[in-house]
Design a protein around this motif. Structure first.
Motif, PDB file in Angstrom:
ATOM      1  N   THR A  61       5.352  12.414   0.337  1.00  0.00           N
ATOM      2  CA  THR A  61       6.805  12.843   0.088  1.00  0.00           C
ATOM      3  C   THR A  61       7.740  11.621  -0.023  1.00  0.00           C
ATOM      4  OG1 THR A  61       7.361  13.100   2.309  1.00  0.00           O
ATOM      5  CG2 THR A  61       6.154  14.937   1.208  1.00  0.00           C
ATOM      6  N   ALA A  62       8.908  11.969  -0.676  1.00  0.00           N
ATOM      7  CA  ALA A  62       9.953  10.852  -0.743  1.00  0.00           C
ATOM      8  C   ALA A  62      10.296  10.334   0.539  1.00  0.00           C
ATOM      9  CB  ALA A  62      11.134  11.421  -1.665  1.00  0.00           C
ATOM     10  N   GLU A  63      10.073  11.142   1.718  1.00  0.00           N
ATOM     11  CA  GLU A  63      10.836  10.748   3.110  1.00  0.00           C
ATOM     12  C   GLU A  63       9.572   9.927   3.739  1.00  0.00           C
ATOM     13  OE1 GLU A  63      10.847  14.188   2.102  1.00  0.00           O
ATOM     14  OE2 GLU A  63      13.023  14.053   1.653  1.00  0.00           O
ATOM     15  N   ASN A  64       8.520   9.610   3.202  1.00  0.00           N
ATOM     16  CA  ASN A  64       7.626   8.710   4.099  1.00  0.00           C
ATOM     17  C   ASN A  64       7.065   7.463   3.159  1.00  0.00           C
ATOM     18  OD1 ASN A  64       5.413   9.911   2.273  1.00  0.00           O
ATOM     19  ND2 ASN A  64       4.277  10.268   4.144  1.00  0.00           N
ATOM     20  N   VAL A  65       8.212   6.853   2.398  1.00  0.00           N
ATOM     21  CA  VAL A  65       8.047   5.534   1.908  1.00  0.00           C
ATOM     22  C   VAL A  65       7.837   4.238   3.013  1.00  0.00           C
ATOM     23  CG1 VAL A  65       8.977   3.776   0.548  1.00  0.00           C
ATOM     24  CG2 VAL A  65       9.115   6.104  -0.111  1.00  0.00           C
ATOM     25  N   LYS A  66       6.669   3.710   3.001  1.00  0.00           N
ATOM     26  CA  LYS A  66       6.295   2.654   4.192  1.00  0.00           C
ATOM     27  C   LYS A  66       6.470   1.420   3.480  1.00  0.00           C
ATOM     28  CE  LYS A  66       3.822   5.916   7.002  1.00  0.00           C
ATOM     29  NZ  LYS A  66       4.637   6.352   8.189  1.00  0.00           N
ATOM     30  N   GLN A  67       6.655   1.309   2.322  1.00  0.00           N
ATOM     31  CA  GLN A  67       6.702  -0.181   1.754  1.00  0.00           C
ATOM     32  C   GLN A  67       8.015  -0.560   1.609  1.00  0.00           C
ATOM     33  OE1 GLN A  67       4.819   2.774   0.669  1.00  0.00           O
ATOM     34  NE2 GLN A  67       3.014   1.737   1.025  1.00  0.00           N
ATOM     35  N   ASP A  68       8.163  -1.820   1.234  1.00  0.00           N
ATOM     36  CA  ASP A  68       9.232  -2.616   1.097  1.00  0.00           C
ATOM     37  C   ASP A  68      10.163  -2.207  -0.319  1.00  0.00           C
ATOM     38  OD1 ASP A  68       9.215  -3.426   3.864  1.00  0.00           O
ATOM     39  OD2 ASP A  68       8.107  -5.313   3.013  1.00  0.00           O
ATOM     40  N   THR A  69       9.343  -1.611  -1.065  1.00  0.00           N
ATOM     41  CA  THR A  69      10.134  -1.318  -2.302  1.00  0.00           C
ATOM     42  C   THR A  69      10.127   0.148  -2.584  1.00  0.00           C
ATOM     43  OG1 THR A  69       7.676  -1.621  -3.437  1.00  0.00           O
ATOM     44  CG2 THR A  69       9.198  -3.569  -3.738  1.00  0.00           C
ATOM     45  N   TRP A  70      10.697   0.868  -3.424  1.00  0.00           N
ATOM     46  CA  TRP A  70      10.925   2.224  -3.741  1.00  0.00           C
ATOM     47  C   TRP A  70       9.480   2.643  -4.294  1.00  0.00           C
ATOM     48  CZ3 TRP A  70      12.548   5.609  -0.990  1.00  0.00           C
ATOM     49  CH2 TRP A  70      12.774   7.170  -1.498  1.00  0.00           C
ATOM     50  N   THR A  71       8.397   2.803  -3.541  1.00  0.00           N
ATOM     51  CA  THR A  71       7.108   3.331  -4.240  1.00  0.00           C
ATOM     52  C   THR A  71       7.111   4.827  -4.554  1.00  0.00           C
ATOM     53  OG1 THR A  71       6.282   3.331  -1.960  1.00  0.00           O
ATOM     54  CG2 THR A  71       5.847   1.386  -3.103  1.00  0.00           C
ATOM     55  N   TRP A  72       7.896   5.469  -3.974  1.00  0.00           N
ATOM     56  CA  TRP A  72       8.072   6.846  -4.208  1.00  0.00           C
ATOM     57  C   TRP A  72       7.786   7.283  -5.857  1.00  0.00           C
ATOM     58  CZ3 TRP A  72       6.902  11.677  -3.496  1.00  0.00           C
ATOM     59  CH2 TRP A  72       7.625  12.762  -4.050  1.00  0.00           C
ATOM     60  N   ILE A  73       8.167   6.381  -6.598  1.00  0.00           N
ATOM     61  CA  ILE A  73       8.036   6.865  -8.329  1.00  0.00           C
ATOM     62  C   ILE A  73       6.977   6.207  -8.737  1.00  0.00           C
ATOM     63  CG2 ILE A  73      10.577   7.100  -8.571  1.00  0.00           C
ATOM     64  CD1 ILE A  73      10.615   4.333 -10.184  1.00  0.00           C
ATOM     65  N   ASN A  74       6.145   5.306  -8.066  1.00  0.00           N
ATOM     66  CA  ASN A  74       4.907   4.704  -8.509  1.00  0.00           C
ATOM     67  C   ASN A  74       3.893   5.644  -9.079  1.00  0.00           C
ATOM     68  OD1 ASN A  74       5.955   2.421  -7.972  1.00  0.00           O
ATOM     69  ND2 ASN A  74       4.360   1.666  -6.668  1.00  0.00           N
ATOM     70  N   GLU A  75       3.237   5.329 -10.170  1.00  0.00           N
ATOM     71  CA  GLU A  75       2.193   6.113 -10.878  1.00  0.00           C
ATOM     72  C   GLU A  75       0.706   6.089 -10.138  1.00  0.00           C
ATOM     73  OE1 GLU A  75       2.959   4.755 -14.698  1.00  0.00           O
ATOM     74  OE2 GLU A  75       4.172   6.378 -14.991  1.00  0.00           O
ATOM     75  N   PRO A  76      -0.190   6.985 -10.013  1.00  0.00           N
ATOM     76  CA  PRO A  76      -0.055   8.137 -10.856  1.00  0.00           C
ATOM     77  C   PRO A  76       0.834   9.272 -10.139  1.00  0.00           C
ATOM     78  CG  PRO A  76      -2.130   8.078  -9.721  1.00  0.00           C
ATOM     79  CD  PRO A  76      -1.228   6.511  -9.226  1.00  0.00           C
ATOM     80  N   TRP A  77       1.341  10.157 -11.137  1.00  0.00           N
ATOM     81  CA  TRP A  77       1.899  11.316 -10.661  1.00  0.00           C
ATOM     82  C   TRP A  77       0.611  12.361 -10.737  1.00  0.00           C
ATOM     83  CZ3 TRP A  77       6.764  12.441  -8.649  1.00  0.00           C
ATOM     84  CH2 TRP A  77       7.727  11.188  -8.886  1.00  0.00           C
ATOM     85  N   PRO A  78       0.834  13.401  -9.880  1.00  0.00           N
ATOM     86  CA  PRO A  78      -0.320  14.268  -9.810  1.00  0.00           C
ATOM     87  C   PRO A  78      -1.399  14.647 -11.190  1.00  0.00           C
ATOM     88  CG  PRO A  78       1.170  14.853  -8.109  1.00  0.00           C
ATOM     89  CD  PRO A  78       1.736  13.947  -9.178  1.00  0.00           C
ATOM     90  N   TRP A  79      -0.254  14.978 -12.184  1.00  0.00           N
ATOM     91  CA  TRP A  79      -0.783  15.497 -13.439  1.00  0.00           C
ATOM     92  C   TRP A  79      -1.511  14.224 -14.282  1.00  0.00           C
ATOM     93  CZ3 TRP A  79       4.183  15.522 -12.039  1.00  0.00           C
ATOM     94  CH2 TRP A  79       5.160  14.585 -12.646  1.00  0.00           C
ATOM     95  N   GLN A  80      -1.384  12.953 -13.712  1.00  0.00           N
ATOM     96  CA  GLN A  80      -1.842  11.909 -14.688  1.00  0.00           C
ATOM     97  C   GLN A  80      -3.274  11.539 -13.986  1.00  0.00           C
ATOM     98  OE1 GLN A  80       1.292   8.920 -13.530  1.00  0.00           O
ATOM     99  NE2 GLN A  80       2.395   9.784 -15.444  1.00  0.00           N
TER     100      GLN A  80
END
Lengths: 87, 205
Positions: A61-80
Motif C-alpha cells: 500500500t502507498a502507506e508502507n513505503v520503506k525505501q528512500d525513494t518513492w517505490t510505490w509506483i515501481n513496476e510490476p503493477w498487479p496486472w503486468q
C-alpha cells in the motif's frame, strides 16, 4: 530462507485470503470465540509477511513505503505479468 | 485489490432533512460528472497507461473517488431521514421515492440512472489524460452549481471539500500530462499511440 518476489507475494496473497474468509465468517457469526481467536493468530502472521515483503520488494500500500525513494509506483503493477518482462 | 476503511475522508453531520437538496446532490454519485463515473474512468484507464507515474496517479485518484462516492451517499442519506409522505411530495422527491424509497441509487439530478456512456477509456495516454482533466473541471462546475442551491452549512462544508479536491486532482492530472509529453516525440506528440504502437515507441527512443 530466501524467497523470490513471486514466492513471497503468493504467501502474502494466501494469508490475506485466509484472513478475508475469516472476516466474512465473523461478520455473520460475531460471537464465535474460536473464529475470533483464529483471526488474531493469522493476523500476527500476516503482519510479519507484510513487513518482510515491504522491506525486500517494496510497498503493498502507498502507506508502507520503506525505501528512500518513492517505490510505490515501481513496476510490476498487479496486472503486468511475465510477458512484459517482470519476474 | 482494495480494503475498506471504516471512516469517511471528510466528516458529514447533517441535522435537518432536505429531500429537494438530496435530489441535486445525488447527481454527484450517479450523474454524468459524478464520483462513480470518476472512479470507473480512472481505474479502467490505468491498465494500458504506459508510464508508471501516471498509473500511480490514476490508481490513487481512482481510489480517492471511491471515498468521495461514500461522502456524497452519506450526504444524501442524512438529507433523506425521517421524511413524511407530505414532505416527500412537497420537495418533489416522490418520483425517486416510488422507485427506491430512501435507498441510495446512482441517478443524475434529472433521474437518469448511472450510465457508463458518460465516461471514456480510450487506450491512448494523451486522450485519456485530457478526458480526466476535463472530468475534474466538469465535476467542479457541478459542485459550484450545487453550492448555488445549498443553504445548509452542514451540507455546504463537505461539498466545498469535494469541490476543492476536483481542483487538486486537475493539478495532479496536469503532472501526469507533463510525464506523458516528456515521454513522447517533442516534434509530434500525436505521431503514434504509445499504449498501442509499441514498436514505434521503441524505435523512436
Amino acid at each position: 530462507m530466501n524467497m523470490t518476489r513471486r514466492e513471497l507475494l503468493k504467501k502474502l496473497m494466501d494469508i490475506d485470503f485466509v484472513i478475508h474468509e475469516t472476516v466474512l465468517y465473523l461478520d455473520g457469526h460475531p460471537n464465535n470465540k474460536k473464529a475470533l481467536d483464529y483471526y488474531k493468530t493469522v493476523q500476527e502472521e500476516q503482519k510479519e509477511i507484510y513487513n518482510q515483503y515491504a522491506t525486500q520488494f517494496g510497498p503493498v500500500t502507498a502507506e508502507n513505503v520503506k525505501q528512500d525513494t518513492w517505490t510505490w509506483i515501481n513496476e510490476p503493477w498487479p496486472w503486468q505479468n511475465e510477458r512484459e518482462g517482470n519476474e | 485489490m482494495w480494503e475498506y476503511e471504516k471512516k469517511l475522508q471528510y466528516p458529514v453531520n447533517i441535522k435537518n432533512p432536505n429531500p429537494a437538496l438530496a435530489k441535486i446532490v445525488m447527481t454527484q454519485y450517479g450523474g454524468p460528472d459524478g464520483e462513480l463515473g470518476a472512479a470507473l474512468r480512472y481505474l479502467s484507464q490505468r491498465y494500458t497507461m504506459p508510464y508508471k507515474e501516471v498509473v500511480g496517479i490514476l490508481t490513487d485518484i481512482g481510489t480517492e473517488e471511491m471515498a468521495h462516492q461514500e461522502i456524497v451517499c452519506t450526504i444524501v442519506y442524512q438529507l433523506t431521514r425521517n421524511l413524511s409522505p407530505e414532505e416527500i411530495m412537497a420537495a418533489g422527491f416522490d418520483a425517486y421515492f416510488v422507485d427506491h424509497t430512501t435507498g441510495i441509487y446512482p441517478v443524475s439530478a434529472g433521474g437518469i440512472p448511472f450510465n457508463a456512456m458518460a465516461f471514456q477509456s480510450k487506450g491512448d495516454p494523451l486522450t485519456d489524460i485530457f478526458e480526466d482533466m476535463a472530468a475534474e473541471q466538469k465535476a467542479r462546475t457541478t459542485y459550484d452549481n450545487i453550492l448555488r442551491f445549498a443553504d445548509d452549512p452542514d451540507v455546504i462544508d463537505p461539498i466545498r471539500f469535494l469541490r476543492q479536491r476536483e481542483i487538486t486532482h486537475f493539478q495532479r492530472f496536469g503532472d501526469g500530462l507533463r510525464v506523458i509529453q516528456d515521454n513522447l516525440n517533442s516534434k509530434n506528440f500525436y505521431g503514434y499511440n504509445p499504449a498501442y504502437d509499441v514498436n514505434l515507441t521503441r524505435s523512436s527512443s
